[in-house]
Design an enzyme around this catalytic site. Structure first.
Site, PDB file in Angstrom:
ATOM      1  N   LYS A 120       0.841  -1.212   0.000  1.00 45.79           N
ATOM      2  CA  LYS A 120       0.000   0.000   0.000  1.00 45.79           C
ATOM      3  C   LYS A 120       0.873   1.259   0.000  1.00 45.79           C
ATOM      4  CE  LYS A 120      -0.176  -0.360   4.964  1.00 45.79           C
ATOM      5  NZ  LYS A 120      -0.778  -1.064   6.088  1.00 45.79           N
ATOM      6  N   ARG A 171     -10.434   0.205  15.364  1.00 47.72           N
ATOM      7  CA  ARG A 171     -10.357   1.012  14.151  1.00 47.72           C
ATOM      8  C   ARG A 171     -11.283   0.320  13.167  1.00 47.72           C
ATOM      9  NH1 ARG A 171      -4.571   1.947  11.373  1.00 47.72           N
ATOM     10  NH2 ARG A 171      -5.124  -0.140  10.719  1.00 47.72           N
ATOM     11  N   TYR A 208      17.083  29.665   8.125  1.00 49.15           N
ATOM     12  CA  TYR A 208      15.880  30.324   8.646  1.00 49.15           C
ATOM     13  C   TYR A 208      15.793  30.166  10.153  1.00 49.15           C
ATOM     14  CZ  TYR A 208      13.848  30.590   3.930  1.00 49.15           C
ATOM     15  OH  TYR A 208      13.599  30.861   2.631  1.00 49.15           O
ATOM     16  N   MET A 216      13.183  24.507   1.847  1.00 45.13           N
ATOM     17  CA  MET A 216      12.431  23.775   0.821  1.00 45.13           C
ATOM     18  C   MET A 216      13.343  23.033  -0.156  1.00 45.13           C
ATOM     19  SD  MET A 216       9.618  25.212  -1.882  1.00 45.13           S
ATOM     20  CE  MET A 216       8.366  25.649  -0.701  1.00 45.13           C
TER      21      MET A 216
HETATM   22  C1  LIG Z   1      -0.036  -1.850   6.724  1.00 45.52           C
HETATM   23  C2  LIG Z   1      -0.643  -3.083   7.268  1.00 45.52           C
HETATM   24  C3  LIG Z   1       0.166  -4.183   7.612  1.00 45.52           C
HETATM   25  C4  LIG Z   1       1.673  -4.131   7.592  1.00 45.52           C
HETATM   26  O1  LIG Z   1       2.177  -3.459   8.737  1.00 45.52           O
HETATM   27  P1  LIG Z   1       3.751  -3.270   8.965  1.00 45.52           P
HETATM   28  O2  LIG Z   1       3.825  -2.640  10.310  1.00 45.52           O
HETATM   29  O3  LIG Z   1       4.220  -2.346   7.884  1.00 45.52           O
HETATM   30  O4  LIG Z   1       4.371  -4.601   8.879  1.00 45.52           O
HETATM   31  C5  LIG Z   1      -0.477  -5.347   7.985  1.00 45.52           C
HETATM   32  N1  LIG Z   1      -1.837  -5.422   8.051  1.00 45.52           N
HETATM   33  C6  LIG Z   1      -2.627  -4.372   7.758  1.00 45.52           C
HETATM   34  C7  LIG Z   1      -4.105  -4.510   7.857  1.00 45.52           C
HETATM   35  C8  LIG Z   1      -2.058  -3.175   7.363  1.00 45.52           C
HETATM   36  O5  LIG Z   1      -2.841  -2.137   7.083  1.00 45.52           O
END
Ligand SMILES: *Cc1c(COP(=O)(O)O)cnc(C)c1O
Length: 360
Positions: free
Chosen positions: A35, A130, A254, A302
């Site tokens: 992802k 969640r 800055y 930047m």
């Molecule tokens: C992103 C995610 C993972 C992987 O988590 P890591 O900490 O990057 O290993 C596993 N399961 C779900 C549902 C996730 O959203």
């Protein structure tokens, strides 16, 4: 002299880390989480690099799954947030995705509009609050899913909230809850992220879902990636474009957040928050010039940042600076910045040139 601000990506390192995850998985299916553009490595690049070393992939949203299929990835794809409407459901059916069902409204949607064969995973809330149906609501939903024609309930899954912490009170309870539900209903389960995979063997179940460890970073604050046999999959680098001598009392950048105590050579590096280097990196954050460690001084701007060259009398304009990679681990930079490598990876912008190791 070209700008040469560059994110170097390493397919061989991704493969190596996938094999490390495979060793931890001990026979469970290995699903690589790709992802958020493959944790910033490029979705296609991450997936193509690992495709022969994993059993499937996980993405958060439909567009990512579509992109994988269009890129020629035929392995199973878990859609972690599931389908959001009828349109998404029909795409998921067409592309043979495995959507997660995390809410009853998604069961309604599939019941109403599903038309074809669909494997789904039921997500259960075991303490993170969640996504996921509550544990006591799960049996009725399992029964409902099992009655929808064409739907195959592939398993139950949950997500660990605290497996990256030491002696957390939650992980063992989460794992035992999902494992018991799985046994009661004769289903496989999936619970392990990277932290669970390494630290909680009982969380492995039949499918593990590592993400961050594949990208060479440690899921733990108290254990480094090297100790798990993981190697860096990306390197962020740039060049020195100017060198100044700052007199005692002179400040840099800055806000004048750093002042020279003695006469100091300060290098200006052609990378900034416009490239995705974190603006809140404090004075002292490690960087490497020509492979030698030194530190950030002054505020990140930047398009550039400034580094202390006092210990590096040979440093010249045009020399290479590593922001993270081999000499400075991304986890060190993250810790200095009060964040995690995940966020640093996701924040690199389109501006740095991408270079893929092994390609010219
Ligand atoms: C992103 C995610 C993972 C992987 O988590 P890591 O900490 O990057 O290993 C596993 N399961 C779900 C549902 C996730 O959203």
């Amino acid at each position: 002299m070209p700008r040469a601000t560059c994110l170097t990506l390493r397919p061989a390192a991704l493969r190596h880390n996938a094999e490390r995850a495979r060793a931890f998985a001990e026979g469970a299916q290995l699903f690589a989480m790709v992802k958020a553009d493959g944790y910033g490595h490029g979705l296609g690049l991450a997936a193509r690099s690992m495709v022969d070393h994993v059993d499937g992939f996980g993405v958060a949203v439909l567009a990512e799954a579509v992109s994988l299929r269009h890129g020629g990835i035929h392995k199973p794809i878990m859609l972690l947030q599931g389908v959001l409407d009828e349109h998404e459901l029909s795409t998921a059916l067409k592309l043979h995705l495995e959507p997660v069902v995390h809410s009853e409204w998604q069961v309604d949607l599939i019941e109403r509009s599903g038309d074809g064969l669909l494997s789904v995973w039921l997500k259960v809330n075991t303490g993170m609050h969640r996504l996921g149906v509550d544990l006591d609501a799960a049996p009725a939903i399992i029964a409902r899913l099992r009655e929808i024609p064409g739907v195959r309930l592939a398993g139950v899954m949950t997500h660990l909230a605290c497996a990256d912490m030491r002696d957390d009170g939650l992980s063992n309870q989460q794992v035992s809850d999902i494992a018991r539900l799985a046994v009661d209903h004769d289903l496989p389960f999936s619970a392990a992220n990277s932290a669970g995979l390494v630290r909680y063997p009982d969380s492995r179940g039949s499918r593990v879902r590592p993400g961050i460890m594949l990208y060479g970073s440690s899921p733990f604050a108290d254990r480094d990636a090297h100790s798990m046999g993981l190697i860096p999959t990306q390197r962020l680098s740039a060049r020195l474009i100017a060198i100044n001598t700052v007199a005692p009392g002179g400040s840099v950048g800055y806000g004048a957040t750093w002042t020279a105590e003695k006469e100091t050579r300060v290098g200006v590096v052609s990378i900034g928050y416009g490239d995705g280097y974190p603006r809140h990196a404090p004075n002292g954050t490690p960087v490497a010039v020509n492979g030698q460690r030194t530190r950030l001084v002054g505020r990140v701007s930047m398009d550039m940042l400034t580094v202390d060259l006092s210990g590096l009398p040979d440093a010249r304009v045009g020399d290479e600076v590593e922001l993270w990679g081999d000499t400075v681990h991304v986890d060190e930079v993250a810790r200095q910045c009060g964040t995690i490598s995940y966020e640093l990876f996701c924040q690199v912008t389109a501006r740095p040139r991408r270079k893929v190791d092994g390609q010219t």
